[in-house]
Design a protein around this motif. Sequence first.
Motif, PDB file in Angstrom:
ATOM      1  N   CYS A  25      -8.030  -8.750   3.252  1.00 50.10           N
ATOM      2  CA  CYS A  25      -6.580  -8.541   2.664  1.00 50.10           C
ATOM      3  C   CYS A  25      -6.943  -8.593   1.220  1.00 50.10           C
ATOM      4  O   CYS A  25      -7.389  -9.398   0.653  1.00 50.10           O
ATOM      5  N   CYS A  28      -4.956 -12.502  -0.068  1.00 47.72           N
ATOM      6  CA  CYS A  28      -5.569 -13.666   0.390  1.00 47.72           C
ATOM      7  C   CYS A  28      -6.999 -13.652   0.711  1.00 47.72           C
ATOM      8  O   CYS A  28      -7.811 -14.801   1.112  1.00 47.72           O
ATOM      9  N   CYS A  40      -2.696  -8.412   4.815  1.00 48.60           N
ATOM     10  CA  CYS A  40      -2.726  -8.791   6.105  1.00 48.60           C
ATOM     11  C   CYS A  40      -1.122  -9.096   6.516  1.00 48.60           C
ATOM     12  O   CYS A  40      -0.504  -9.514   5.517  1.00 48.60           O
ATOM     13  N   CYS A  43       0.351 -12.272   5.032  1.00 45.91           N
ATOM     14  CA  CYS A  43       0.740 -12.362   3.565  1.00 45.91           C
ATOM     15  C   CYS A  43       2.109 -11.566   3.504  1.00 45.91           C
ATOM     16  O   CYS A  43       3.020 -12.053   2.918  1.00 45.91           O
TER      17      CYS A  43
HETATM   18 ZN   LIG Z   1      -3.624 -11.639   3.431  1.00 41.30          ZN
END
Ligand SMILES: [Zn+2]
Length: 248
Positions: A25, A28, A40, A43
């Motif tokens: 991601c 994150c 992702c 998030c």
């Molecule tokens: Zn993420």
Amino acid sequence: MSRDLIRALRALGGALLDFGVPPHCSLCKAPLEEHERVVCEGCWSKIQVITGPYCAACGSPSDVPASTCNHCENRTLRFDRARILSPFDETIQGLIHQLKYRGKRSIGQRLGIMLGALLASDGDSGDLDMIVPVPLHPSRKKERGYNQSALVAYAMEARLGIRVRTDLMTRTRRTATQTKLNAEERAKNVAGAFQVTCPESVRGQEILLVDDVLTTGATVNACTQALLDAGAKRVSMAALAHPFSEAR
Ligand SMILES: [Zn+2]
Ligand SMILES: [Zn+2]
């Protein structure tokens, strides 16, 4: 070594890298699931969509519906109202960064669908005649390859059934980056930077301007002024985020 061979070796190297390092991601850094791209779902779910009451002028969350927030009492916003998807927090900032500076166009589409859904759920976009994304200067658009606000606007078009027009207005001056300027400097920086190229299509129309971030409102004010001068009936705006505390 021939160019083709170099290119082939590079592609092979990239494929091996992809094989060795699972995609993660961009926000994150967690490994992405097979169906996820760039960011992702964890998030995406952190976006704080402004669904409750909001300031009638700038879209910031408010306890009192349809009133004007403290920031807006002391500033002149030329557009009728603003609808904002999210406060400018780490999540939306990261997504907008990927959209603007990392070439991740799909993020603009998904955020545009969310913003379109928000306007649809408000139920008061029925009078709008067209959606106009804030134009980039042609040289900046050439550098980036696309106008991020137009990507958002086209996703909204699909959701709201209101046509996007990118052919009505241009940015005639390439303005300095606004990040380090205060409200007054920003207003001066963008004053007169936009020109309506097709006034006959604007006259009498209710227009929704779309920008990625609403900051002091200087850019959208300048666009609104150009549209009103060309005879637009009403101009409102929608944006992905607004840093409410910086808006004074
Ligand atoms: Zn993420
Ligand atoms: Zn406000």
